[in-house]
Write a protein that holds these residues in place. Structure first.
Motif, mmCIF file in Angstrom:
data_model
loop_
_atom_site.group_PDB
_atom_site.id
_atom_site.type_symbol
_atom_site.label_atom_id
_atom_site.label_comp_id
_atom_site.label_asym_id
_atom_site.label_seq_id
_atom_site.Cartn_x
_atom_site.Cartn_y
_atom_site.Cartn_z
ATOM 1 N N UNK A 41 -7.638 -40.651 -47.633
ATOM 2 C CA UNK A 41 -7.858 -39.505 -46.742
ATOM 3 C C UNK A 41 -8.951 -38.538 -47.183
ATOM 4 N N UNK A 42 -9.182 -38.422 -48.485
ATOM 5 C CA UNK A 42 -10.173 -37.470 -48.988
ATOM 6 C C UNK A 42 -10.944 -38.125 -50.124
ATOM 7 N N UNK A 43 -12.259 -38.005 -50.105
ATOM 8 C CA UNK A 43 -13.094 -38.420 -51.229
ATOM 9 C C UNK A 43 -13.567 -37.172 -51.954
ATOM 10 N N UNK A 44 -13.237 -37.064 -53.221
ATOM 11 C CA UNK A 44 -13.653 -35.917 -54.024
ATOM 12 C C UNK A 44 -15.173 -35.846 -54.124
ATOM 13 N N UNK A 45 -15.828 -37.014 -54.056
ATOM 14 C CA UNK A 45 -17.284 -37.060 -53.993
ATOM 15 C C UNK A 45 -17.701 -38.329 -53.267
ATOM 16 N N UNK A 101 -21.428 -33.830 -52.182
ATOM 17 C CA UNK A 101 -20.924 -34.179 -50.855
ATOM 18 C C UNK A 101 -19.477 -34.648 -50.987
ATOM 19 N N UNK A 102 -18.630 -34.204 -50.061
ATOM 20 C CA UNK A 102 -17.241 -34.651 -49.984
ATOM 21 C C UNK A 102 -16.971 -35.126 -48.570
ATOM 22 N N UNK A 103 -15.871 -35.814 -48.392
ATOM 23 C CA UNK A 103 -15.537 -36.313 -47.059
ATOM 24 C C UNK A 103 -14.027 -36.440 -46.919
ATOM 25 N N UNK A 104 -13.567 -36.346 -45.673
ATOM 26 C CA UNK A 104 -12.151 -36.538 -45.391
ATOM 27 C C UNK A 104 -11.995 -37.217 -44.043
ATOM 28 N N UNK A 105 -10.834 -37.776 -43.808
ATOM 29 C CA UNK A 105 -10.475 -38.235 -42.473
ATOM 30 C C UNK A 105 -10.311 -36.996 -41.582
ATOM 31 N N UNK A 106 -10.640 -37.127 -40.320
ATOM 32 C CA UNK A 106 -10.558 -35.976 -39.420
ATOM 33 C C UNK A 106 -9.110 -35.546 -39.163
#
Length: 508
Positions: free
Chosen positions: A243-247, A483-488
């Motif tokens: 669900x979440x990428x720390x980087x 940069x980080x990313x997550x599921x919406x």
């Protein structure tokens, strides 16, 4: 003098969206945490997890101002020699016991022994229990920057149960007061936390504020998965397995910006990219050799390859435009890529081709990429540079040794965020990054923490930046973005100095 700093902060409003309880959120990071004993490590990989488990008396607000967390307040005497901390009542540890002054004193005495920011409590002469829910610090001398330094999350002075106070570093029970409690750690696989049902939320705040505020654990469990390969991390996020990428690599983040199932986040400046010398062994014990490395490096090339384009060229040891920015001091040594001048300095140093061992790790891509580019650039001017790549926990152990390495690639994330005191603390005292102390820098650090006004401390920091470009114990390569990313489906997530898994929930 009372705790005005704590009372004057602007509280962040609570989230307006409807929150839902439940679920297992999976957060991915690229390396194992070296320790889940929060006191004993300054590793980001550990901090990501630990700051969801543990809490401190004071911490930084969103605006990097000290605010109370487990303390009610901090009452400082007019002469600056006593700091009285009344404690919040009814705060529970994960083992069910209530936190008292005995736990706080025991925790801080343990920090003196195992704390990774070795000089954090150096200004404190004694810590006394002055009530069931109160401790008082007596200072060796007035230290105007103490509360700011004490709030540091680098290797935080977390509060743990009194019975853990005699444990060795890394041997505590991982019991804290935070919104999530420890369940298990399987190296190279995951760390699992679960909601602490008896968490004592800090209702003085209307929402999260930096490292403090009103915290609510919405997820049943939080799993920090260790996936070392960035491509595998991204694939797992796209597939909905995590669900979440720390980087996330910059090219991948740019590609996913149009994906409605993914949200990307940019944070710059996030960290300093640095190259640290071991001043205890040859050839890096020679100041002219270190100066040669400084003037040889092409920082733009190093930073471009290291960050895949998300960087700032910056010679300063505080971020540009911040309170302690020292301007152009040292700029004439930055990004020179001057091979001829470097060769002349090597000759002056008497360098005779000895091996120059660059320590790095493969878990943090920016570290290994920097090491490879630096080695290539140094080989080009006649330095026998060799890269020693190990895993991150091993690198942290080796770099503490007085021998066996000459240079070390390190992204300083939390230290520049803390300001000059937090940064320079890592370069002075009993455990300076470059092993051997620089007496002039040590003296300037003491002057910095004793400065009674911001203007006085700014003048001192200008002298510190001057000194850093005189003895060259560490090279500033540039500023890194993250940069980080997550599921919406993840709501409430806000990029910060670690993934705050409280006040975050799944949609619907």
């Amino acid at each position: 003098m009372t705790g005005a700093l704590a009372l004057s902060v602007a509280f962040f409003p609570s989230d307006a969206l409807a929150q839902t309880m439940g679920g297992d959120v999976i957060v991915v990071q690229g390396s194992n945490p070296p320790s889940l004993d929060a006191m004993s490590t300054s590793s980001q990989a550990s901090r990501n997890i630990n700051m969801n488990i543990y809490e401190t008396l004071y911490g930084f607000s969103e605006g990097i101002t000290p605010i109370p967390i487990l303390a009610e307040d901090c009452i400082i005497s007019d002469d600056g020699l006593t700091y009285r901390f009344p404690l919040r009542k009814g705060v529970k540890f994960h083992n069910g016991d209530e936190m008292t002054a005995a736990d706080v004193k025991a925790s801080l005495e343990r920090y003196r022994k195992v704390g990774a920011t070795g000089n954090l409590l150096d200004p404190v002469e004694s810590i006394e229990i002055t009530g069931d829910y109160e401790v008082t610090f007596t200072m060796k001398k007035a230290t105007p920057t103490f509360l700011e330094a004490f709030s540091s999350p680098r290797a935080p002075a977390v509060i743990i149960p009194e019975e853990d106070a005699d444990t060795e570093a890394g041997k505590n029970s991982f019991v804290g007061t935070g919104p999530y409690k420890y369940v298990e750690y399987v190296p190279d696989s995951h760390v699992k936390l679960e909601r602490f049902a008896d968490y004592s939320a800090d209702t003085r705040y209307s929402g999260v504020d930096g490292f403090g505020g009103n915290k609510t654990a919405y997820f049943d469990t939080v799993t920090f998965r260790i996936i070392t390969e960035p491509g595998a991390q991204v694939a797992a996020l796209e597939a909905g397995e995590v669900h979440i990428l720390e980087q996330i690599p910059v090219p991948s983040a740019r590609r996913l910006e149009s994906n409605a199932d993914i949200v990307t986040y940019e944070n710059i400046p996030w960290a300093f990219n640095t190259f640290i010398f071991n001043m205890n062994v040859s050839p890096s014990d020679n100041v002219k050799f270190r100066e040669a490395v400084q003037v040889a490096l092409n920082m733009e090339e190093v930073m471009g390859i290291t960050t895949e384009g998300l960087f700032q060229l910056d010679h300063g040891w505080q971020y540009e435009g911040t309170t302690y920015d020292a301007g152009d001091i040292g700029k004439d040594y930055y990004n020179q890529a001057d091979a001829e001048r470097a060769k002349a300095l090597l000759a002056e140093a008497g360098y005779a081709g000895e091996e120059f061992s660059i320590l790095t790790d493969g878990n943090i891509p920016g570290h290994s990429k920097s090491a490879i580019v630096i080695a290539e650039q140094l080989n080009a001017i006649g330095i026998n540079a060799v890269v020693n790549q190990v895993d991150w926990p091993t690198a942290l152990k080796i770099r503490l040794q007085p021998e066996g390495w000459n240079g070390w690639t390190l992204q300083m994330g939390i230290e520049p965020y803390l300001g000059p005191v937090g940064l320079i603390a890592t370069l002075t005292g009993e455990k300076p990054h470059f092993i051997k102390n620089d007496p002039q820098l040590d003296a300037l650090y003491e002057e910095l923490i004793s400065g009674t006004t911001v203007e006085a401390r700014k003048e001192t920091f200008a002298k510190i930046q001057t000194r850093l470009y005189e003895f060259f114990g560490v090279v500033k390569l540039g500023n890194i973005g993250l940069m980080q990313a997550s599921r919406s489906s993840v709501k409430g997530f806000k990029p910060f100095r670690f993934p705050r898994m409280y006040n975050v929930w799944f949609e619907g």
